[in-house]
Scaffold this motif. Structure first.
Motif, mmCIF file in Angstrom:
data_model
loop_
_atom_site.group_PDB
_atom_site.id
_atom_site.type_symbol
_atom_site.label_atom_id
_atom_site.label_comp_id
_atom_site.label_asym_id
_atom_site.label_seq_id
_atom_site.Cartn_x
_atom_site.Cartn_y
_atom_site.Cartn_z
ATOM 1 N N ASP A 1 -27.162 49.337 16.181
ATOM 2 C CA ASP A 1 -26.144 48.346 16.535
ATOM 3 C C ASP A 1 -26.819 47.153 17.216
ATOM 4 O OD1 ASP A 1 -23.893 46.960 17.282
ATOM 5 O OD2 ASP A 1 -23.533 48.200 19.069
ATOM 6 N N SER B 1 -24.042 42.896 12.220
ATOM 7 C CA SER B 1 -24.162 43.850 13.322
ATOM 8 C C SER B 1 -25.239 44.908 13.115
ATOM 9 C CB SER B 1 -22.810 44.523 13.573
ATOM 10 O OG SER B 1 -22.400 45.192 12.397
ATOM 11 N N THR B 2 -25.780 45.038 11.870
ATOM 12 C CA THR B 2 -26.917 45.943 11.630
ATOM 13 C C THR B 2 -27.884 45.261 10.668
ATOM 14 O OG1 THR B 2 -25.948 47.033 9.689
ATOM 15 C CG2 THR B 2 -25.458 48.016 11.842
#
Lengths: 84, 393
Positions: free
Chosen positions: A33, A70-71
């Motif tokens: 994350d 987000s990743t």
């Protein structure tokens, strides 16, 4: 890093960019994350601009949601869809 | 009076209240109030004992500011700027800078202004930053040359220290903003005395101009080009200190109207206003708004104090400061409005307390970020929208 799907040079460039923007030296896992690593609203703006420059691509307005960045896996997928 | 580490300033609040009419009518800067603050050694309250302070954190400083502003809004606003700059810079300035500046403030009763608004909320590139920043900084031998304008500097007749953000061309950083600590005595600085607003009249928030002002490199705040990144604490101190001022104004209106309701009589019945259900309802609504906004300020201030200790600020806390500013601004305006409903037409009479508070409290939503910008930033953060390109589709 080897577990990340995608062209290795693309993946490496993305990770390098993330390390620079987030000001970290540690390796980043595919599913990690990034928000937890410090990808806040300020850093996300810089990340988008750096990725656009590095790959000579342009993200569309409706793609500019934090969750899409987000990743590493999600970023690779977005970048490769534009490169292809 | 709100408890503050054994500090009771009821006597100062009363004095400030006694003086407000003259200051407001004549648009006079409340030097005398600031003299009282210095005389009681309250002007360095949020610094360490070494500088005559009592290590007040943001929570305690907000409590003090609420009290001060309940006596005089303008004094409260000037001190909010002073305290937030001291508090925010305390962990940023070098020891030699602190020795020079904080000692001067302590010993000579000097004041420090708010840092200039970098205005970069929606700047996407360095060119954007350059365009919207009112102050430009150029590197020169031994220091920097500053040109531009610092707008609406509250307390301009009294402040000595003037922290600024300015755009510096050619530095390798995200924003290209360098922060410097200037003083109003530098050659090339002028004040235009243009402040002519009906709200917060006595703050004398004039514009200050810089024309080829030399600032030695010993006065840099943080790293060159990293003025924004290295001064994050300031924004948290600023927002909360500001809300405390407007909470104080609302408290002043509430205290006044609660007292008035017990003595003023309705003509027809010859009963005090306090016995009328409409008045009771307004008093209750005012009290609810005051308490909820106070709780919001305290919760947010406690979290900021903790974040300062931990050295980490989150997006969630940033949003909370925006929420607090908006909530308290609205609540304070509503409290003054309700107080005016109780007093009636007399509350619009020039020179009356509520008429002044009505003008002062209205300024709350205009401080940066103003209400529109604040809600845009908050919503975009909540939705996870990355504001890289157009602000709107």
């Amino acid at each position: 890093m080897n577990s990340i799907k995608g062209d290795s040079s693309t993946v490496q460039t993305i990770i390098n960019t993330l390390q620079q923007v987030l000001m970290i030296e540690e390796s980043i896992d595919q599913h990690q994350d990034l928000i937890g690593l410090g990808l806040d609203s300020m850093a996300s703006v810089e990340l988008v601009l750096e990725l656009e420059t590095a790959f000579d691509i342009a993200f569309q307005d409706d793609e500019l949601l934090l969750e899409n960045f987000s990743t590493v896996e999600r970023i690779v997928s977005m970048v490769e869809s534009k490169l292809n | 009076m709100i408890a503050n580490k054994d500090i009771n300033i009821d006597h100062l609040v009363k004095r400030f209240l006694d003086r407000f009419q003259e200051h407001d009518n004549l648009s006079q800067f409340p030097h005398i109030n600031l003299n009282d603050i210095v005389a009681e050694k309250l002007h360095t309250i949020n610094l360490s004992e070494h500088y005559g302070g009592r290590n007040f954190g943001l929570e305690e400083t907000c409590n003090l500011l609420i009290d001060i502003a309940s006596g005089c809004s303008s004094t409260g606003l000037v001190l909010a700027m002073h305290y937030y700059s001291l508090g925010g810079l305390n962990n940023i300035l070098t020891e030699s800078q602190k020795t020079e500046v904080f000692k001067d403030i302590q010993v000579n009763g000097e004041f420090i202004a708010s840092i200039s608004d970098p205005n970069i909320l929606f700047a996407r590139t360095k060119d954007d930053v350059k365009q919207v920043t009112d102050i430009k900084i150029d590197k020169t031998e031994g220091g920097y040359i500053v040109n531009g304008i610092k707008k609406s500097v509250s307390g301009s007749p009294r402040i000595k220290y003037l922290p600024i953000y300015g755009f510096q061309e050619g530095v390798r950083s995200r924003y290209g903003i360098t922060a410097l600590l200037t003083t109003v005595n530098e050659k090339g600085i002028s004040i235009d005395n243009s402040w002519s607003y009906s709200g917060m009249k006595s703050t004398m928030s004039n514009n200050i101009y810089f024309k080829d002002v030399f600032i030695p490199e010993s006065r840099i705040i943080g790293r060159e080009g990293f003025g924004i990144e290295d001064t994050q604490e300031l924004i948290y101190w600023f927002r909360l200190a500001l809300t405390a001022v407007y909470q104080g104004i609302a408290l002043c209106a509430y205290n006044y109207i609660r007292g008035l309701a017990k003595v003023k009589k309705e003509k027809l019945s010859n009963h005090q206003l306090a016995f009328f259900p409409g008045v009771q309802r307004n008093i209750a609504d005012m009290k609810i708004k005051l308490e909820t906004s106070y709780s919001q300020i305290m919760r947010c201030a406690q979290l900021v104090d903790q974040s300062i200790i931990n050295g980490a600020f989150t997006d969630e806390l940033y949003k909370l400061t925006l929420i607090t500013k908006q909530y308290v601004s609205e609540a304070a305006n509503q409290v003054v409005w309700l107080a005016m409903q109780v007093e009636g037409m007399q509350s619009l009479n020039q020179g009356k307390l509520l008429e002044k508070l009505f003008r002062d409290v209205r300024a709350a939503t205009f401080h940066p970020p103003n209400e529109d910008l604040l809600k845009e930033v908050l919503a975009k953060k909540e939705l996870g929208i990355i504001s890289v390109k157009k602000r709107w589709l």
